[in-house]
Design a protein around this motif. Structure first.
Motif, short mmCIF file in Angstrom:
data_model
loop_
_atom_site.label_atom_id
_atom_site.label_comp_id
_atom_site.label_asym_id
_atom_site.label_seq_id
_atom_site.Cartn_x
_atom_site.Cartn_y
_atom_site.Cartn_z
N ALA A 115 -3.32 -1.57 -24.13
CA ALA A 115 -3.18 -2.09 -22.76
C ALA A 115 -2.68 -1.01 -21.81
CB ALA A 115 -2.22 -3.28 -22.75
N SER A 116 -1.77 -0.17 -22.30
CA SER A 116 -1.24 0.91 -21.46
C SER A 116 -2.32 1.92 -21.11
CB SER A 116 -0.09 1.61 -22.18
OG SER A 116 0.99 0.72 -22.43
N LEU A 117 -3.18 2.22 -22.07
CA LEU A 117 -4.27 3.16 -21.82
C LEU A 117 -5.24 2.60 -20.78
CD1 LEU A 117 -5.08 4.44 -25.42
CD2 LEU A 117 -4.06 5.74 -23.57
N CYS A 118 -5.51 1.29 -20.88
CA CYS A 118 -6.41 0.66 -19.91
C CYS A 118 -5.80 0.69 -18.51
CB CYS A 118 -6.70 -0.79 -20.33
SG CYS A 118 -7.69 -0.92 -21.84
N ARG A 119 -4.50 0.41 -18.43
CA ARG A 119 -3.82 0.45 -17.12
C ARG A 119 -3.81 1.86 -16.57
NH1 ARG A 119 -0.12 -3.16 -19.65
NH2 ARG A 119 1.29 -1.43 -20.05
N GLY A 120 -3.57 2.83 -17.44
CA GLY A 120 -3.56 4.22 -16.99
C GLY A 120 -4.90 4.66 -16.46
N GLU A 121 -5.97 4.27 -17.16
CA GLU A 121 -7.31 4.62 -16.72
C GLU A 121 -7.63 3.96 -15.38
OE1 GLU A 121 -10.95 6.32 -16.43
OE2 GLU A 121 -9.34 6.80 -17.83
N SER A 122 -7.23 2.70 -15.22
CA SER A 122 -7.46 1.99 -13.96
C SER A 122 -6.70 2.67 -12.81
CB SER A 122 -7.03 0.53 -14.08
OG SER A 122 -7.79 -0.14 -15.06
N TYR A 123 -5.47 3.10 -13.11
CA TYR A 123 -4.68 3.77 -12.07
C TYR A 123 -5.33 5.08 -11.65
CZ TYR A 123 -0.70 5.86 -9.68
OH TYR A 123 0.11 6.46 -8.73
N HIS A 124 -5.85 5.83 -12.61
CA HIS A 124 -6.52 7.10 -12.28
C HIS A 124 -7.77 6.85 -11.44
CE1 HIS A 124 -3.74 9.41 -14.54
NE2 HIS A 124 -4.14 9.01 -15.72
N GLN A 125 -8.48 5.76 -11.74
CA GLN A 125 -9.67 5.43 -10.95
C GLN A 125 -9.27 5.07 -9.52
OE1 GLN A 125 -11.81 2.36 -13.01
NE2 GLN A 125 -12.37 3.68 -14.72
N LEU A 126 -8.18 4.32 -9.37
CA LEU A 126 -7.69 3.97 -8.04
C LEU A 126 -7.28 5.22 -7.27
CD1 LEU A 126 -6.67 2.11 -5.79
CD2 LEU A 126 -4.59 1.72 -7.15
N SER A 127 -6.54 6.10 -7.93
CA SER A 127 -6.10 7.34 -7.28
C SER A 127 -7.30 8.20 -6.89
CB SER A 127 -5.18 8.13 -8.22
OG SER A 127 -4.03 7.39 -8.56
N GLY A 128 -8.31 8.24 -7.76
CA GLY A 128 -9.51 9.01 -7.46
C GLY A 128 -10.26 8.45 -6.26
N THR A 129 -10.30 7.13 -6.16
CA THR A 129 -10.96 6.48 -5.02
C THR A 129 -10.26 6.83 -3.72
OG1 THR A 129 -11.70 4.64 -6.41
CG2 THR A 129 -11.66 4.26 -4.02
N ILE A 130 -8.93 6.79 -3.72
CA ILE A 130 -8.15 7.12 -2.52
C ILE A 130 -8.37 8.58 -2.13
CG2 ILE A 130 -5.81 7.31 -1.58
CD1 ILE A 130 -5.02 5.02 -3.49
N ALA A 131 -8.42 9.45 -3.13
CA ALA A 131 -8.57 10.89 -2.85
C ALA A 131 -9.95 11.21 -2.27
CB ALA A 131 -8.35 11.68 -4.13
N LYS A 132 -10.95 10.38 -2.54
CA LYS A 132 -12.31 10.65 -2.09
C LYS A 132 -12.64 9.99 -0.74
CE LYS A 132 -14.03 11.08 -6.81
NZ LYS A 132 -14.90 10.48 -7.86
N VAL A 133 -11.66 9.30 -0.15
CA VAL A 133 -11.90 8.64 1.13
C VAL A 133 -12.31 9.68 2.19
CG1 VAL A 133 -10.81 7.39 3.02
CG2 VAL A 133 -10.39 6.70 0.68
N SER A 134 -13.31 9.35 2.99
CA SER A 134 -13.82 10.25 4.04
C SER A 134 -14.28 11.58 3.47
CB SER A 134 -12.75 10.47 5.12
OG SER A 134 -12.39 9.25 5.73
N GLY A 135 -14.88 11.51 2.28
CA GLY A 135 -15.39 12.72 1.66
C GLY A 135 -14.31 13.63 1.12
N GLY A 136 -13.14 13.07 0.89
CA GLY A 136 -12.04 13.86 0.36
C GLY A 136 -11.35 14.74 1.39
N LYS A 137 -11.60 14.47 2.69
CA LYS A 137 -11.04 15.32 3.75
C LYS A 137 -9.67 14.84 4.25
CE LYS A 137 -15.65 16.61 5.43
NZ LYS A 137 -16.59 16.58 6.59
N SER A 138 -9.35 13.56 3.96
CA SER A 138 -8.12 13.01 4.51
C SER A 138 -6.88 13.51 3.79
CB SER A 138 -8.16 11.47 4.44
OG SER A 138 -9.23 10.98 5.21
N LEU A 139 -6.94 13.57 2.48
CA LEU A 139 -5.78 13.95 1.69
C LEU A 139 -6.12 15.15 0.81
CD1 LEU A 139 -4.57 10.38 0.67
CD2 LEU A 139 -3.48 11.90 2.32
N ARG A 140 -5.90 16.33 1.33
CA ARG A 140 -6.14 17.55 0.58
C ARG A 140 -5.23 18.65 1.11
NH1 ARG A 140 -12.09 19.51 2.78
NH2 ARG A 140 -11.52 19.83 4.97
N GLY A 141 -5.18 19.76 0.44
CA GLY A 141 -4.31 20.85 0.88
C GLY A 141 -4.87 22.20 0.49
#
Length: 234
Positions: A115-141
């Motif tokens: 269950a922890s692995l499934c939650r971790g994978e889901s969290y990484h997918q969520l984080s990846g989705t947020i990072a790719k918003v607007s082509g990944g231009k909003s949150l980068r450095g």
């Protein structure tokens, strides 16, 4: 990780093969013949005791951030034979054997790890989705500080989404617990890591507000719409 108070809990897909190859014991291997699970080698307990002071020095250096794990591994591996490295490997084998035996014995532990692995994978997918918003231009450095800020911003947004979902699910669970226990049971198995209903497009502003969103009004709005199927994502 164990010496810092953490526990490494991997998932094993081939338990029998892993047990045959990774279990160790303190006594001679022949003394375990009558057992179903047998260690493949005898661990050098005396070497761990002898090198314990050096192991603690390494741990303290890591805790104080005077060195990194990669530097420690590189220095220890630079010698053909290194007693401290062998002692660390032996210590790791003991801890892994202890965990592996618990993992084999406890179905509950295996379920928790999965269950922890499934939650971790889901969290990484969520984080990846947020990072790719607007082509990944909003949150980068462009440098280390900006990258750290971007990473923490993504984590903040992800945690806000999870908190929002968990709050809604908790209220729905309590609402249906007495009226419709079967539906409440299904709700309890829903993951708060979901974002299909959330739009990440827009401008993010991080600041303190005196007036926060009234989550109760959001919940009441959902409950007033009889056409909403809360279990559609189950």
């Amino acid at each position: 990780m164990n010496l810092f108070g953490y526990k490494f809990m991997p998932r094993f897909t081939q338990i029998a093969e892993t047990a045959n190859n990774r279990l160790v014991g303190f006594n001679n291997v022949s003394s375990y013949e009558k057992y179903i699970l047998k260690p493949s080698k005898q661990v050098d307990k005396a070497l761990i005791i002898k090198e314990w002071d050096n192991i603690l020095r390494i741990v303290v250096s890591l805790a104080l951030k005077q060195t990194t794990q990669s530097q420690v591994v590189r220095k220890l591996s630079s010698f053909k034979t290194n007693a401290t490295l062998k002692a660390l490997i032996a210590l790791d084998q003991i801890m892994m054997s202890d965990y592996l035996l618990d993992y084999i014995d406890s179905q509950e532990m295996r379920s928790v790890v999965q269950a922890s692995l499934c939650r971790g994978e889901s969290y990484h997918q969520l984080s990846g989705t947020i990072a790719k918003v607007s082509g990944g231009k909003s949150l980068r450095g462009k440098n280390e500080i900006e990258l750290d800020i971007a990473a923490e911003s993504i984590r903040l947004i992800a945690n806000a989404v999870i908190f929002y979902n968990a709050t809604l699910l908790s209220y729905l669970y309590q609402f249906y617990l007495k009226a419709e226990p079967d539906k409440a049971n299904k709700i309890s198995r829903l993951s708060p890591i979901a974002w299909q209903h959330i739009s990440f497009i827009g401008k993010y502003e991080f600041y303190n507000r005196r007036v926060s969103i009234n989550i109760q009004e959001v919940i009441d709005y959902f409950m007033s719409d009889s056409e909403i199927d809360f279990l559609a994502v189950a």
